[in-house]
Design a protein around this motif. Structure first.
Motif, PDB file in Angstrom:
ATOM      1  N   PHE A 139       0.824  -1.212   0.000  1.00  0.00           N
ATOM      2  CA  PHE A 139       0.000   0.000   0.000  1.00  0.00           C
ATOM      3  C   PHE A 139       0.856   1.260   0.000  1.00  0.00           C
ATOM      4  CE2 PHE A 139      -2.072   3.249   2.677  1.00  0.00           C
ATOM      5  CZ  PHE A 139      -3.263   3.437   1.999  1.00  0.00           C
ATOM      6  N   GLU A 140       1.944   1.237   0.759  1.00  0.00           N
ATOM      7  CA  GLU A 140       2.811   2.400   0.909  1.00  0.00           C
ATOM      8  C   GLU A 140       3.493   2.807  -0.398  1.00  0.00           C
ATOM      9  OE1 GLU A 140       3.081  -0.398   2.862  1.00  0.00           O
ATOM     10  OE2 GLU A 140       1.892   0.458   4.500  1.00  0.00           O
ATOM     11  N   GLN A 141       3.496   1.928  -1.388  1.00  0.00           N
ATOM     12  CA  GLN A 141       4.139   2.226  -2.668  1.00  0.00           C
ATOM     13  C   GLN A 141       3.209   2.931  -3.644  1.00  0.00           C
ATOM     14  OE1 GLN A 141       6.708  -1.807  -2.430  1.00  0.00           O
ATOM     15  NE2 GLN A 141       6.596  -0.903  -4.450  1.00  0.00           N
ATOM     16  N   VAL A 142       2.007   3.264  -3.199  1.00  0.00           N
ATOM     17  CA  VAL A 142       1.049   3.967  -4.049  1.00  0.00           C
ATOM     18  C   VAL A 142       0.671   5.283  -3.374  1.00  0.00           C
ATOM     19  CG1 VAL A 142      -1.209   3.903  -5.183  1.00  0.00           C
ATOM     20  CG2 VAL A 142       0.119   1.789  -4.927  1.00  0.00           C
ATOM     21  N   GLY A 143       1.002   6.389  -4.024  1.00  0.00           N
ATOM     22  CA  GLY A 143       0.614   7.709  -3.529  1.00  0.00           C
ATOM     23  C   GLY A 143      -0.514   8.263  -4.374  1.00  0.00           C
ATOM     24  N   LEU A 144      -1.380   9.039  -3.747  1.00  0.00           N
ATOM     25  CA  LEU A 144      -2.505   9.618  -4.472  1.00  0.00           C
ATOM     26  C   LEU A 144      -2.903  10.945  -3.834  1.00  0.00           C
ATOM     27  CD1 LEU A 144      -4.853   9.550  -6.526  1.00  0.00           C
ATOM     28  CD2 LEU A 144      -6.118   8.156  -4.888  1.00  0.00           C
ATOM     29  N   LYS A 145      -3.031  11.940  -4.686  1.00  0.00           N
ATOM     30  CA  LYS A 145      -3.530  13.239  -4.277  1.00  0.00           C
ATOM     31  C   LYS A 145      -4.677  13.613  -5.200  1.00  0.00           C
ATOM     32  CE  LYS A 145       0.520  14.131  -5.169  1.00  0.00           C
ATOM     33  NZ  LYS A 145       1.040  12.782  -5.358  1.00  0.00           N
ATOM     34  N   ALA A 146      -5.533  14.514  -4.732  1.00  0.00           N
ATOM     35  CA  ALA A 146      -6.605  15.039  -5.562  1.00  0.00           C
ATOM     36  C   ALA A 146      -6.557  16.552  -5.464  1.00  0.00           C
ATOM     37  CB  ALA A 146      -7.960  14.515  -5.096  1.00  0.00           C
ATOM     38  N   THR A 147      -6.876  17.205  -6.576  1.00  0.00           N
ATOM     39  CA  THR A 147      -6.866  18.666  -6.598  1.00  0.00           C
ATOM     40  C   THR A 147      -7.974  19.167  -7.505  1.00  0.00           C
ATOM     41  OG1 THR A 147      -5.439  20.613  -6.838  1.00  0.00           O
ATOM     42  CG2 THR A 147      -5.221  18.904  -8.515  1.00  0.00           C
ATOM     43  N   THR A 148      -8.323  20.420  -7.315  1.00  0.00           N
ATOM     44  CA  THR A 148      -9.258  21.087  -8.214  1.00  0.00           C
ATOM     45  C   THR A 148      -8.445  22.004  -9.119  1.00  0.00           C
ATOM     46  OG1 THR A 148      -9.601  23.053  -6.852  1.00  0.00           O
ATOM     47  CG2 THR A 148     -10.985  21.129  -6.367  1.00  0.00           C
ATOM     48  N   THR A 149      -9.120  22.646 -10.037  1.00  0.00           N
ATOM     49  CA  THR A 149      -8.447  23.637 -10.893  1.00  0.00           C
ATOM     50  C   THR A 149      -8.994  25.031 -10.637  1.00  0.00           C
ATOM     51  OG1 THR A 149      -9.988  23.285 -12.706  1.00  0.00           O
ATOM     52  CG2 THR A 149      -7.971  21.939 -12.705  1.00  0.00           C
ATOM     53  N   GLU A 150      -9.612  25.216  -9.466  1.00  0.00           N
ATOM     54  CA  GLU A 150     -10.179  26.531  -9.112  1.00  0.00           C
ATOM     55  C   GLU A 150     -11.125  27.031 -10.205  1.00  0.00           C
ATOM     56  OE1 GLU A 150      -9.704  27.622  -6.068  1.00  0.00           O
ATOM     57  OE2 GLU A 150      -8.255  26.045  -5.634  1.00  0.00           O
ATOM     58  N   HIS A 151     -11.926  26.094 -10.724  1.00  0.00           N
ATOM     59  CA  HIS A 151     -12.955  26.376 -11.739  1.00  0.00           C
ATOM     60  C   HIS A 151     -12.378  26.743 -13.106  1.00  0.00           C
ATOM     61  CE1 HIS A 151     -16.057  25.980  -8.714  1.00  0.00           C
ATOM     62  NE2 HIS A 151     -15.284  26.721  -7.924  1.00  0.00           N
TER      63      HIS A 151
END
Length: 175
Positions: A139-151
């Motif tokens: 599990f530790e070998q998978v990173g994930l982030k989420a972001t918006t583009t401020e519309h």
């Protein structure tokens, strides 16, 4: 200048995928990282349109550079009825098997989902776990982030979702 280690070979791959939201009447589920995310619209695509898993597959295939398997379009063409509504995690498992058959191990994957909506943080850990499980890596070998583009852009206008992934693979080489 650093001398390369003759006993190991590492490669990096980059994957990017984009899918538009399907029309509401299509009644498609929104699947990201193998998780059904609560949202009124799913993504348009031949398979389950899991944009995150597609980006991961392309990152891995880009790193491995296996002839005939340069990207997911070469392995799983959207013109093949066999892959209609396919589960992308199952396809990811096949990519992992190809990586292993080529003599590589997956060392690390890092991803970014770009979406104005829905809010993805409640699903992040399960997405990471699903990707890790499909590839047989910790599990530790998978990173994930989420972001918006401020519309800004198509993601900001909520027309679709994009995903970016990098993968580091390696193999030991004999002297």
């Amino acid at each position: 200048m650093t001398t390369p280690n003759p006993f190991s070979q590492q490669r990096i791959g980059l994957g990017i995928d984009v899918h538009a939201f399907a029309l509401p009447e299509a009644r498609r589920a929104l699947v990201l990282g193998g998780v059904v995310v609560s949202h009124p619209r799913g993504l348009e695509g031949h398979s389950d349109a899991d944009v995150l898993v597609h980006a991961v597959m392309d990152a891995l295939l880009g790193a491995a550079r296996i002839p005939g398997a340069e990207d997911i379009g070469a392995l799983f063409p959207d013109t093949d009825p066999l892959f209609k509504d396919a589960n992308s995690l199952e396809l990811l498992q096949k990519v992992g098997e190809r990586i292993a058959a080529a003599g590589y191990t997956i060392e690390d994957i890092d991803c970014v989902l770009v979406a104005q909506a829905p809010r993805l943080s409640p699903y992040r850990e399960q997405m990471r776990a699903n990707i890790a499980q499909a590839l047989g890596i910790p599990f530790e070998q998978v990173g994930l982030k989420a972001t918006t583009t401020e519309h800004l852009g198509f993601e900001g206008r909520e027309e679709g979702i994009s995903a970016h992934a990098v993968a580091l693979i390696g193999r030991k080489t004999l002297p």
